[in-house]
Write a protein that holds these residues in place. Sequence first.
Motif, PDB file in Angstrom:
ATOM      1  N   LYS A 192      10.085 -23.058   7.726  1.00 58.58           N
ATOM      2  CA  LYS A 192      10.923 -23.884   8.607  1.00 58.58           C
ATOM      3  C   LYS A 192      12.292 -24.143   7.980  1.00 58.58           C
ATOM      4  CE  LYS A 192       7.206 -26.189  11.050  1.00 58.58           C
ATOM      5  NZ  LYS A 192       6.331 -27.364  10.991  1.00 58.58           N
ATOM      6  N   LYS A 193      12.328 -24.207   6.653  1.00 61.49           N
ATOM      7  CA  LYS A 193      13.584 -24.513   5.957  1.00 61.49           C
ATOM      8  C   LYS A 193      14.523 -23.312   5.936  1.00 61.49           C
ATOM      9  CE  LYS A 193      15.285 -26.371   1.553  1.00 61.49           C
ATOM     10  NZ  LYS A 193      14.917 -26.727   0.170  1.00 61.49           N
ATOM     11  N   TYR A 194      13.959 -22.116   5.810  1.00 65.37           N
ATOM     12  CA  TYR A 194      14.789 -20.924   5.620  1.00 65.37           C
ATOM     13  C   TYR A 194      14.709 -19.974   6.804  1.00 65.37           C
ATOM     14  CZ  TYR A 194      15.194 -22.387   0.772  1.00 65.37           C
ATOM     15  OH  TYR A 194      15.455 -23.095  -0.368  1.00 65.37           O
ATOM     16  N   GLU A 195      15.809 -19.292   7.003  1.00 62.22           N
ATOM     17  CA  GLU A 195      15.910 -18.282   8.060  1.00 62.22           C
ATOM     18  C   GLU A 195      16.017 -16.912   7.395  1.00 62.22           C
ATOM     19  OE1 GLU A 195      15.864 -18.457  11.356  1.00 62.22           O
ATOM     20  OE2 GLU A 195      16.724 -16.499  11.854  1.00 62.22           O
ATOM     21  N   THR A 196      15.252 -15.929   7.896  1.00 58.35           N
ATOM     22  CA  THR A 196      15.308 -14.569   7.349  1.00 58.35           C
ATOM     23  C   THR A 196      16.652 -13.930   7.691  1.00 58.35           C
ATOM     24  OG1 THR A 196      12.991 -14.439   8.059  1.00 58.35           O
ATOM     25  CG2 THR A 196      13.977 -12.437   7.157  1.00 58.35           C
ATOM     26  N   LYS A 197      17.342 -13.426   6.691  1.00 56.72           N
ATOM     27  CA  LYS A 197      18.640 -12.782   6.932  1.00 56.72           C
ATOM     28  C   LYS A 197      18.590 -11.274   6.705  1.00 56.72           C
ATOM     29  CE  LYS A 197      21.551 -14.903   8.187  1.00 56.72           C
ATOM     30  NZ  LYS A 197      21.711 -15.319   9.619  1.00 56.72           N
ATOM     31  N   ARG A 198      17.697 -10.851   5.849  1.00 53.73           N
ATOM     32  CA  ARG A 198      17.583  -9.414   5.605  1.00 53.73           C
ATOM     33  C   ARG A 198      16.177  -9.092   5.134  1.00 53.73           C
ATOM     34  NH1 ARG A 198      20.109  -5.837   0.766  1.00 53.73           N
ATOM     35  NH2 ARG A 198      18.981  -3.958   1.366  1.00 53.73           N
ATOM     36  N   VAL A 199      15.637  -7.993   5.601  1.00 51.25           N
ATOM     37  CA  VAL A 199      14.322  -7.531   5.158  1.00 51.25           C
ATOM     38  C   VAL A 199      14.415  -6.048   4.838  1.00 51.25           C
ATOM     39  CG1 VAL A 199      11.917  -7.150   5.775  1.00 51.25           C
ATOM     40  CG2 VAL A 199      13.090  -9.170   6.641  1.00 51.25           C
ATOM     41  N   VAL A 223      20.171 -18.436  -5.621  1.00 47.99           N
ATOM     42  CA  VAL A 223      21.546 -18.248  -6.102  1.00 47.99           C
ATOM     43  C   VAL A 223      22.497 -18.540  -4.941  1.00 47.99           C
ATOM     44  CG1 VAL A 223      23.221 -16.608  -7.044  1.00 47.99           C
ATOM     45  CG2 VAL A 223      20.810 -16.473  -7.740  1.00 47.99           C
ATOM     46  N   GLY A 224      23.304 -19.598  -5.070  1.00 47.95           N
ATOM     47  CA  GLY A 224      24.291 -19.929  -4.034  1.00 47.95           C
ATOM     48  C   GLY A 224      23.666 -20.171  -2.677  1.00 47.95           C
ATOM     49  N   GLY A 225      22.490 -20.806  -2.656  1.00 45.89           N
ATOM     50  CA  GLY A 225      21.852 -21.138  -1.376  1.00 45.89           C
ATOM     51  C   GLY A 225      21.044 -19.993  -0.795  1.00 45.89           C
ATOM     52  N   GLU A 226      21.181 -18.796  -1.399  1.00 50.23           N
ATOM     53  CA  GLU A 226      20.405 -17.658  -0.904  1.00 50.23           C
ATOM     54  C   GLU A 226      19.142 -17.514  -1.740  1.00 50.23           C
ATOM     55  OE1 GLU A 226      21.786 -13.420   0.560  1.00 50.23           O
ATOM     56  OE2 GLU A 226      21.489 -13.392  -1.608  1.00 50.23           O
ATOM     57  N   VAL A 227      18.043 -17.330  -1.052  1.00 51.72           N
ATOM     58  CA  VAL A 227      16.765 -17.157  -1.732  1.00 51.72           C
ATOM     59  C   VAL A 227      16.256 -15.746  -1.456  1.00 51.72           C
ATOM     60  CG1 VAL A 227      14.354 -17.919  -1.787  1.00 51.72           C
ATOM     61  CG2 VAL A 227      16.182 -19.607  -1.604  1.00 51.72           C
ATOM     62  N   ILE A 228      15.718 -15.117  -2.483  1.00 53.21           N
ATOM     63  CA  ILE A 228      15.107 -13.793  -2.310  1.00 53.21           C
ATOM     64  C   ILE A 228      13.609 -13.908  -2.578  1.00 53.21           C
ATOM     65  CG2 ILE A 228      15.001 -11.407  -3.184  1.00 53.21           C
ATOM     66  CD1 ILE A 228      17.955 -11.629  -3.896  1.00 53.21           C
ATOM     67  N   MET A 245      12.916  -9.785   0.798  1.00 52.09           N
ATOM     68  CA  MET A 245      13.493 -10.537   1.924  1.00 52.09           C
ATOM     69  C   MET A 245      14.552 -11.510   1.416  1.00 52.09           C
ATOM     70  SD  MET A 245      10.158 -11.250   4.308  1.00 52.09           S
ATOM     71  CE  MET A 245       8.799 -10.047   4.338  1.00 52.09           C
ATOM     72  N   TYR A 246      15.630 -11.645   2.187  1.00 49.46           N
ATOM     73  CA  TYR A 246      16.723 -12.550   1.866  1.00 49.46           C
ATOM     74  C   TYR A 246      16.695 -13.692   2.873  1.00 49.46           C
ATOM     75  CZ  TYR A 246      18.526  -8.736  -0.984  1.00 49.46           C
ATOM     76  OH  TYR A 246      18.665  -7.752  -1.931  1.00 49.46           O
ATOM     77  N   TRP A 247      16.866 -14.900   2.386  1.00 53.50           N
ATOM     78  CA  TRP A 247      16.748 -16.091   3.239  1.00 53.50           C
ATOM     79  C   TRP A 247      17.944 -17.011   3.041  1.00 53.50           C
ATOM     80  CZ3 TRP A 247      11.887 -16.470   5.787  1.00 53.50           C
ATOM     81  CH2 TRP A 247      10.894 -15.593   5.319  1.00 53.50           C
ATOM     82  N   GLN A 248      18.307 -17.684   4.113  1.00 55.47           N
ATOM     83  CA  GLN A 248      19.321 -18.743   3.994  1.00 55.47           C
ATOM     84  C   GLN A 248      18.789 -19.999   4.655  1.00 55.47           C
ATOM     85  OE1 GLN A 248      23.075 -17.426   5.543  1.00 55.47           O
ATOM     86  NE2 GLN A 248      23.441 -16.085   3.783  1.00 55.47           N
ATOM     87  N   GLU A 249      19.219 -21.150   4.128  1.00 58.20           N
ATOM     88  CA  GLU A 249      18.755 -22.414   4.715  1.00 58.20           C
ATOM     89  C   GLU A 249      19.230 -22.510   6.154  1.00 58.20           C
ATOM     90  OE1 GLU A 249      18.820 -26.371   3.050  1.00 58.20           O
ATOM     91  OE2 GLU A 249      18.813 -25.480   1.038  1.00 58.20           O
ATOM     92  N   ASN A 250      18.343 -22.986   7.012  1.00 56.72           N
ATOM     93  CA  ASN A 250      18.716 -23.252   8.388  1.00 56.72           C
ATOM     94  C   ASN A 250      19.787 -24.319   8.461  1.00 56.72           C
ATOM     95  OD1 ASN A 250      17.131 -21.656  10.221  1.00 56.72           O
ATOM     96  ND2 ASN A 250      15.348 -22.673   9.359  1.00 56.72           N
ATOM     97  N   GLN A 251      20.748 -24.134   9.362  1.00 56.18           N
ATOM     98  CA  GLN A 251      21.718 -25.207   9.632  1.00 56.18           C
ATOM     99  C   GLN A 251      20.983 -26.301  10.401  1.00 56.18           C
ATOM    100  OE1 GLN A 251      24.741 -24.362   8.324  1.00 56.18           O
ATOM    101  NE2 GLN A 251      23.880 -22.349   7.859  1.00 56.18           N
ATOM    102  N   ALA A 252      21.264 -27.541  10.057  1.00 59.65           N
ATOM    103  CA  ALA A 252      20.591 -28.663  10.739  1.00 59.65           C
ATOM    104  C   ALA A 252      21.041 -28.742  12.195  1.00 59.65           C
ATOM    105  CB  ALA A 252      20.848 -29.957  10.038  1.00 59.65           C
TER     106      ALA A 252
END
Lengths: 252, 252
Positions: A192-199, A223-228, A245-252
Amino acid sequence: MDDVYTEKHQVVYYEVDVSGKLSIPMILNLAILGSTNQSAALGMGNERIHANNVGWVVLQYDMQIDRRPKVDEVINIKTQAVEYNPFFAVRKFWLEGLDGEPLVTINSIFAMIDMQARKMIRIPQVMMDTYQAKRVKHITRIPDPQDITTTTTEPQGTNYHVRFFDIDHNHHVNNAHYFAWMQDPLGADFLKKYETKRVNIKYENEIRYGSEVVSYYKILPSVGGEVITLHQIKVDGQVMTEAEMYWQENQA
Amino acid sequence: MDDVYTEKHQVVYYEVDVSGKLSIPMILNLAILGSTNQSAALGMGNERIHANNVGWVVLQYDMQIDRRPKVDEVINIKTQAVEYNPFFAVRKFWLEGLDGEPLVTINSIFAMIDMQARKMIRIPQVMMDTYQAKRVKHITRIPDPQDITTTTTEPQGTNYHVRFFDIDHNHHVNNAHYFAWMQDPLGADFLKKYETKRVNIKYENEIRYGSEVVSYYKILPSVGGEVITLHQIKVDGQVMTEAEMYWQENQA
């Protein structure tokens, strides 16, 4: 380019996940629907090629997600057979807004197999001519996902049983199901916290009905808000699939 | 009848199961898509009613399957709100060939709930007027599925974990997923040998993310080639769903 196939699709309620956005497995289903329909339109549909005992298998997808469309949105599914050599074919897929907004871009590598022997065969040139794909000596490779086993901590494993309704017409698991096995162990809080950006997902062996799947994952330091996250699926100790997979936090 | 809503649908590859025919969960998905689109067209879509903190929940489906359509077939999805009283609404769904051939007929009972409290509320009359449904004192009930516990042998249980991607926008499991839990334990041999002809499924409690589901089934003695299976899904010993399914041997 008239060798790009396009069809419209409206996102419906059972295609979205808990976020209300088109699910990752459904992104792949729609992409493959596009190539299936392009092939049929060109007279190279599954019915015809399966009659010759050959079929396509995907080896790798590299999926870039700019924005997942919401329920009711109308999008374009686009696909193009880009290049090939005797053993590998490179195909691109795009999901776009009707105004051309890029939503999802997928690069992929396919091979052709003998359906009985499940062994790779040469891709007939007549087939690739049909798609107007470019013949090349070496296809443009997709880098391998980072190897989960080279990092120091022990990855955790979660068990999944391959269910009867996970298998498709060919008695293999639909590739889209692998995502649920890979992402589910991350848990609701993470998902729920992260959105998939690349797979980047690489299929190494086919998974069959009745198999016991073990799904391993590892979350690398942010690293810089990006999670792998790194993923590996094994059956009986054999690696079936690997993904990064690369993830970024969802915007509220 | 102009209160019957109709839309066309082409069956695509990811909607069929191993038989090459429209899967049972997808039959339900398409039926609900029809009623969702009818509601939206009448200005009673989920967006509007959820804004009032109310929503529809299904209590029971009785599904009669004459023939499941194959991949690429174009069908009509039809639905009609038939009758209602202050607490229950009866809705019918049909999947038909374009020539009117009956494929699937579904009778169903819905209730309206307060979305926060998850408690049943009275159905506002303005809503049912919109659908031109008939107001009745007593709705036509669907018989309960046969009780699995009244038969003598002990039913077997198979465990399933509710996965993150099984849940929908409302954090509940999409009703269509229950079928996989109910039918999967029957095993490949049974599921390939027999074709589902009728399903009577009664939803008693909502299943949430993270639950451990136990799926029980019992195969009743075959009578004249027809087999009946009874199903029960429990979470923490509580009955969530019961079903009765009728099967016939596939024609070779």
